[in-house]
Design a protein around this motif. Structure first.
Motif, PDB file in Angstrom:
ATOM      1  N   GLN A 161       0.917  -1.253   0.222  1.00 33.96           N
ATOM      2  CA  GLN A 161      -0.008   0.028   0.025  1.00 33.96           C
ATOM      3  C   GLN A 161       0.775   1.357  -0.075  1.00 33.96           C
ATOM      4  O   GLN A 161       0.349   2.328   0.450  1.00 33.96           O
ATOM      5  N   ILE A 162       2.165   1.045  -0.580  1.00 34.65           N
ATOM      6  CA  ILE A 162       3.094   2.509  -0.314  1.00 34.65           C
ATOM      7  C   ILE A 162       2.451   3.446  -1.226  1.00 34.65           C
ATOM      8  O   ILE A 162       2.619   4.584  -0.907  1.00 34.65           O
ATOM      9  N   GLY A 163       1.693   3.221  -2.280  1.00 39.56           N
ATOM     10  CA  GLY A 163       1.225   4.159  -3.236  1.00 39.56           C
ATOM     11  C   GLY A 163      -0.200   4.999  -2.603  1.00 39.56           C
ATOM     12  O   GLY A 163      -0.535   5.782  -3.162  1.00 39.56           O
TER      13      GLY A 163
ATOM     14  N   ILE B 218      10.547  11.276   0.668  1.00 38.73           N
ATOM     15  CA  ILE B 218      11.448  10.598   1.366  1.00 38.73           C
ATOM     16  C   ILE B 218      11.169   8.897   1.595  1.00 38.73           C
ATOM     17  O   ILE B 218      12.041   7.930   1.605  1.00 38.73           O
ATOM     18  N   ILE B 219      10.199   9.036   2.204  1.00 38.23           N
ATOM     19  CA  ILE B 219       9.577   7.625   2.454  1.00 38.23           C
ATOM     20  C   ILE B 219       9.391   6.949   1.269  1.00 38.23           C
ATOM     21  O   ILE B 219       9.674   5.892   1.327  1.00 38.23           O
ATOM     22  N   LYS B 220       9.155   7.258  -0.007  1.00 34.92           N
ATOM     23  CA  LYS B 220       8.842   6.648  -1.258  1.00 34.92           C
ATOM     24  C   LYS B 220      10.093   6.269  -1.629  1.00 34.92           C
ATOM     25  O   LYS B 220      10.362   5.049  -2.129  1.00 34.92           O
ATOM     26  N   GLU B 221      11.187   6.992  -1.580  1.00 35.76           N
ATOM     27  CA  GLU B 221      12.534   6.698  -1.938  1.00 35.76           C
ATOM     28  C   GLU B 221      13.315   5.631  -1.064  1.00 35.76           C
ATOM     29  O   GLU B 221      13.925   4.772  -1.797  1.00 35.76           O
ATOM     30  N   LEU B 222      12.976   5.771   0.142  1.00 32.73           N
ATOM     31  CA  LEU B 222      13.603   4.732   1.092  1.00 32.73           C
ATOM     32  C   LEU B 222      12.955   3.434   1.000  1.00 32.73           C
ATOM     33  O   LEU B 222      13.512   2.346   0.791  1.00 32.73           O
ATOM     34  N   HIS B 223      11.521   3.398   0.526  1.00 33.92           N
ATOM     35  CA  HIS B 223      10.984   2.030   0.134  1.00 33.92           C
ATOM     36  C   HIS B 223      11.516   1.701  -1.224  1.00 33.92           C
ATOM     37  O   HIS B 223      11.939   0.339  -1.309  1.00 33.92           O
ATOM     38  N   ARG B 224      11.929   2.549  -2.100  1.00 37.30           N
ATOM     39  CA  ARG B 224      12.320   2.085  -3.327  1.00 37.30           C
ATOM     40  C   ARG B 224      13.659   1.378  -3.335  1.00 37.30           C
ATOM     41  O   ARG B 224      14.034   0.245  -3.660  1.00 37.30           O
ATOM     42  N   GLN B 225      14.344   2.181  -2.438  1.00 37.29           N
ATOM     43  CA  GLN B 225      15.796   1.628  -2.197  1.00 37.29           C
ATOM     44  C   GLN B 225      15.696   0.201  -1.609  1.00 37.29           C
ATOM     45  O   GLN B 225      16.602  -0.713  -1.738  1.00 37.29           O
ATOM     46  N   LYS B 226      14.947   0.123  -0.642  1.00 29.65           N
ATOM     47  CA  LYS B 226      14.617  -1.327   0.156  1.00 29.65           C
ATOM     48  C   LYS B 226      14.432  -2.325  -0.788  1.00 29.65           C
ATOM     49  O   LYS B 226      14.862  -3.402  -0.840  1.00 29.65           O
ATOM     50  N   ARG B 227      13.434  -1.880  -1.555  1.00 29.74           N
ATOM     51  CA  ARG B 227      13.174  -3.089  -2.537  1.00 29.74           C
ATOM     52  C   ARG B 227      14.237  -3.612  -3.455  1.00 29.74           C
ATOM     53  O   ARG B 227      14.346  -4.651  -3.755  1.00 29.74           O
ATOM     54  N   MET B 228      15.066  -2.440  -3.912  1.00 28.56           N
ATOM     55  CA  MET B 228      16.107  -2.716  -4.814  1.00 28.56           C
ATOM     56  C   MET B 228      17.223  -3.663  -4.152  1.00 28.56           C
ATOM     57  O   MET B 228      17.660  -4.432  -4.638  1.00 28.56           O
TER      58      MET B 228
END
Length: 330
Positions: free
Chosen positions: A78-80, A96-106
């Motif tokens: 549900q990040i979106g 910032i939250i979205k970027e951290l989540h993207r980096q976590k997934r990567m």
């Protein structure tokens, strides 16, 4: 009440400023000799207006808090659905939250690929190493009469090497065996007989007696993984039972008991024997334990929805109990 307290603390500066402004205007009006009724009436209207705005803002604050709470429970899915930012600062935090989540997934994706490559390589290596092991076993069988006791000892060591490879393979697969499980009705006596046959040479070589009382039990389980558990337990018993000892296997009330007359386990070590990497005093003293075998058994038994425990007395032996009762399934 907690969320209301948080809201008031978050807006304490605005609330303080409102009351300061009320005090200033009241003082000015009083000094200007404006009638008290007019001052009170104006103050009441301001208070009502402020209360209405605060109520609206608090409702919005509570809704946003609820959305964030729900996101915490399933943030990946549900990040979106993050709440709409109310100002530039909120928008910056959202980015910032979205970027951290993207980096976590990567990072997770890279870790998964690296782990899969490592497991694939190890699996390939394990299958390849079994070929020379089997070849050496055949050579030793052909030359058994010529090599005598040395040949038998080499055969035992070769068997141990193959056991270590099989255990390592089981360890790798056991981390994610849910998709590999195939439950069926398994004849427990036939399964135990297969395990005993596998270790027959070790029983004979170490002159260890086996007292196997047939169970007549049929278990709803995965035959391959229960075979691994039984093998690990018997391997441990053989490892720590001195020559001339015995291993007994019997069943009572859907619980399988495997007892040896080995060196036993210290009372302070017993509660931890199923922990990952725990070797205890015996492992340090005899340098034979990796602390993985019983942990692997516990891991597999949990996946099979069965229970496992151990009882022991130092110097007198150890008994491992496999709880195969069907009420463990839920």
């Amino acid at each position: 009440m907690r969320i209301l307290g948080d809201y008031l603390r978050y807006h304490k500066k605005a609330i303080l400023l409102f009351f300061v402004c009320v005090c200033i205007f009241s003082t000015v009006f009083f000094l200007s000799r404006i009638p008290l009724d007019a001052v009170l009436y104006g103050g009441l209207l301001c208070l009502i207006a402020a209360a209405a705005v605060a109520a609206y803002d608090f409702r919005k604050y509570a809704v946003q808090h609820g959305q964030l709470q729900r996101l915490t429970e399933a943030i990946d899915a549900q990040i979106g659905d993050l709440p709409e930012p109310g100002n530039q600062i909120d928008e910056d935090y959202t980015e910032i939250i979205k970027e951290l989540h993207r980096q976590k997934r990567m990072s997770e994706s890279r870790a998964y690929v690296e782990k899969k490559e490592l497991i694939d390589y190890f699996t390939l290596w394990a299958h390849q190493i079994k070929t020379p092991i089997s070849a050496m076993g055949l050579i030793l069988q052909k030359k058994g009469a010529q090599t005598g006791d040395d040949g038998r000892q080499m055969s035992m060591e070769l068997f141990n090497i193959e056991e270590y490879v099989d255990t390592a393979m089981s360890w790798v697969r056991a981390r994610d065996i849910s998709s590999d499980l195939m439950f069926e009705q398994v004849d427990l006596d036939a399964l135990i007989a297969r395990v005993l046959k596998k270790y027959a040479a070790l029983f004979i070589g170490r002159k260890i007696r086996v007292d196997f009382q047939k169970t007549g039990y049929t278990a709803a389980t995965d035959e391959k993984w229960l075979f691994i558990v039984l093998g690990q337990i018997l391997s441990n018993s053989l490892k720590y039972t001195p020559p001339g000892g015995s291993i007994s296997i019997w069943m009572e009330e859907e619980q399988l008991f495997i007892r040896d007359t080995g060196i036993g386990i210290r009372a302070e070590d017993l509660p931890r024997v199923f922990e990952k990497g725990f070797t205890g005093e015996n492992g340090r003293q005899y340098s034979k334990s990796t602390g993985q075998g019983l942990y692997l058994c516990r891991l597999i038994m949990e996946k099979l929805s069965y229970g496992i425990c151990a009882e022991s007395e130092e110097g007198k032996g150890t008994m491992v109990i496999l709880d195969l009762r069907r009420e463990n399934f839920s």
